[in-house]
Every structure is written in C-alpha cells, then in structure tokens.
Write an enzyme that holds these catalytic residues in place. Structure first.
Site, PDB file in Angstrom:
ATOM      1  CG  ASP A  43      -0.371   0.055   2.528  1.00  0.00           C
ATOM      2  OD1 ASP A  43       0.867   0.036   2.614  1.00  0.00           O
ATOM      3  OD2 ASP A  43      -1.126   0.130   3.524  1.00  0.00           O
ATOM      4  CD  GLU A  78       7.715  -0.165   7.795  1.00  0.00           C
ATOM      5  OE1 GLU A  78       6.783  -0.890   7.408  1.00  0.00           O
ATOM      6  OE2 GLU A  78       7.887   1.002   7.392  1.00  0.00           O
TER       7      GLU A  78
HETATM    8  O1  KIV Z   1       3.505  -1.158   1.658  1.00  0.00           O
HETATM    9  C1  KIV Z   1       4.684  -1.551   1.688  1.00  0.00           C
HETATM   10  O2  KIV Z   1       5.492  -1.287   0.784  1.00  0.00           O
HETATM   11  C2  KIV Z   1       5.119  -2.330   2.833  1.00  0.00           C
HETATM   12  C3  KIV Z   1       6.577  -2.644   2.944  1.00  0.00           C
HETATM   13  C4  KIV Z   1       7.283  -1.493   3.548  1.00  0.00           C
HETATM   14  C5  KIV Z   1       6.816  -3.896   3.692  1.00  0.00           C
HETATM   15  O3  KIV Z   1       4.327  -2.681   3.660  1.00  0.00           O
END
Ligand code: KIV
Length: 278
Positions: free
Chosen positions: A46, A184
């Site tokens: 997202d 994260e």
């Molecule tokens: O939306 C995204 O790109 C993510 C990554 C940072 C894992 O959730």
C-alpha cells in the site's frame, strides 16, 4: 504460467538458512523486471499511495486501487510468490468484509497471499483469513496504517516495554497461522530475538541483518522516489537521474530538429506523392 513459489518454499528457505528477498511492485513492467531477477516474493504494497500516487498517507489507498495495481503486477510475475497488501479500508467493514477483501486479492487479482499490518483486533482477522485458505503475512513494528497510535513514523520497540509488545504481537500472529512476518523499523537486536524465537521467517525493513529476509520499496532501491528517503532504504541505482537525462535530451533533440531522424520516419514513393493534387 510457470510455477510460482508458495509459502512452504519460503518457510523451507528459513529452515535451510537461506536469505529471503522481497520487493514491492505496483505495475506490470517493474513486476516483470523484478521477477526476472529471481526475487522470492513480490509485494503489491500500500506504499503505492506514497511512491506511485503521490498521496501523504497509505490510509488513502482503497481496495479498488490496490486490486487495479495487483492485477497489473500479476501479469508480470511468473516465479515469485505474489502478496497483496490489505489496505486500511479492507478492515473497516468488520471480519467478514476483511475475509471477503482477502479473497478478492486472490480471485480477482491472482495474488498468492495477503499481508496485514498489526492493529488492535487484527488477530481475529488474520486467523479468519488463514482459515479461509489464504496465506497471511503479518507486519509489526512501524505500521503506517495506524501511525497515529504508535507515536509517529519512528523506530518502534526501543525500550523494553515496547520491545516486549512487538515480540508478543509477532508470536501471536505466528500462532494464528501467519506464514511469515514483516518487521519494520525496529532495533536489530529485537529483530534477532523475534527471528530466533519463531519458526516462520521474518522479513525486515529497517530491522537489521538478522532477519530471515529483507524487503525494500522498489522505488527507494531504484531512486524513483525523491520526496523522502528513509535511513534504512539503500538506493542501488539512480533512475530519477537517468529519466531526467533522457527527457532533457528528447526536449533538446526536438528543438534542434535532431529527432525524429530518417530511421524513425516513414515515406511514400515519389510516384504516389505526385498523384496527390492539393
Ligand atoms: O507497503 C509496503 O510497501 C510495505 C513494505 C514497507 C513492507 O508494507
């Protein structure tokens, strides 16, 4: 379509001590390039809200937008396991709606799994989606969809209490059947503890080298997003510079009548041209 990796392949890599790679993709061309390079998992993140649509918050990206992009990515992925990121709005309609949304990622967009970020109440949703037969990847630590609840965009789990919270969340998601977990923006030491305590692989972003795998937002890796560069993102190439160079060259070639050249043009025979009376 050749066979894609499945969740068991990803689990097996952890068991063998092999590092796992994941990158984001939001459209067909980048998905194809990434897939050709042997990356294990492609995530339709997202983060497309920020790096593709230029929006401020990932909360603004809807299920319909996610599906539109996931369908395009699906056409480019032959080898990797394709993960669709459940957007914020997928959870606002309750449990059945969340399961329905996860199924849409699989049935309509061809995804092999979905990812969900931690929020209060996510465990029931994760469990229900797993029970419906869809593999789920969890996501703990810095969770942008609920950034207002975790004190902003900053490293999570920096004190013992915060670290224990993350470790507990990770364990609970694994117990609910998640096949892997994104960590994260947490201290490397905490990521190491989580990684060694779980049978499922951890995929880190800003979580140090001890995770079982690493994920990056592809636009950060390629230098395609200049609004903000997180400390944890390594830029491997500068496509932004390459694009500006090419576009400026086009502009100057057109001005100087160097483009199009004869090789880019079509012609009609002298005889045919002569038949045209203007
Ligand atoms: O939306 C995204 O790109 C993510 C990554 C940072 C894992 O959730």
């Amino acid at each position: 379509m050749s066979k894609r990796l499945n969740p068991q392949d990803i689990l097996d890599k952890k068991a063998r001590g092999q590092k796992i790679t994941m990158l984001t993709a939001y459209d067909f061309p980048l998905a194809s390039f990434i897939d050709q390079c042997g990356i294990d998992m492609v995530l339709v993140g997202d983060s497309l809200a920020n790096v593709v649509l230029g929006l401020e918050s990932t909360r603004e990206v809807t299920m319909e937008i996610m599906l539109h992009h996931a369908k395009s990515v699906n056409r480019g992925v032959k080898h990797a396991l394709l993960v669709g990121d459940m957007p914020y709005d997928a959870f606002q309609g309750g449990l059945n709606h969340a399961v329905f949304s996860a199924k849409r990622f699989v049935k309509e967009a061809g995804c092999d799994a979905v990812k969900l970020e931690w929020f209060d109440g996510c465990l029931t949703m994760a469990e229900a989606i797993v029970k419906s037969g869809i593999p789920v990847m969890g996501h703990v630590g810095l969770t942008p969809q609920t950034v207002d609840k975790i004190g902003g965009f900053k490293v999570q789990g920096k004190d013992a209490q915060g670290a224990i919270k993350i470790m507990t969340q990770a364990k609970s998601l694994a117990e609910r059947g998640c096949f892997s977990l994104v960590l994260e923006c947490i201290p490397a030491e905490i990521a190491k503890l989580v990684t060694s305590s779980l049978a499922i692989p951890t995929i880190g972003i800003g979580a140090g080298v001890h995770c079982d795998g690493q994920v990056l937002v592809t636009h950060d890796l390629l230098g395609l997003f200049e609004r903000f560069r997180p400390k944890f993102a390594k830029q491997y190439v500068d496509l932004g510079q390459a694009i500006r160079k090419g576009v400026k060259q086009f502009r100057s070639d057109v001005s100087a009548k160097k483009f199009p050249a004869k090789t880019h043009s079509f012609s009609i025979t002298v005889e045919e041209l002569a038949k045209i009376k203007i």
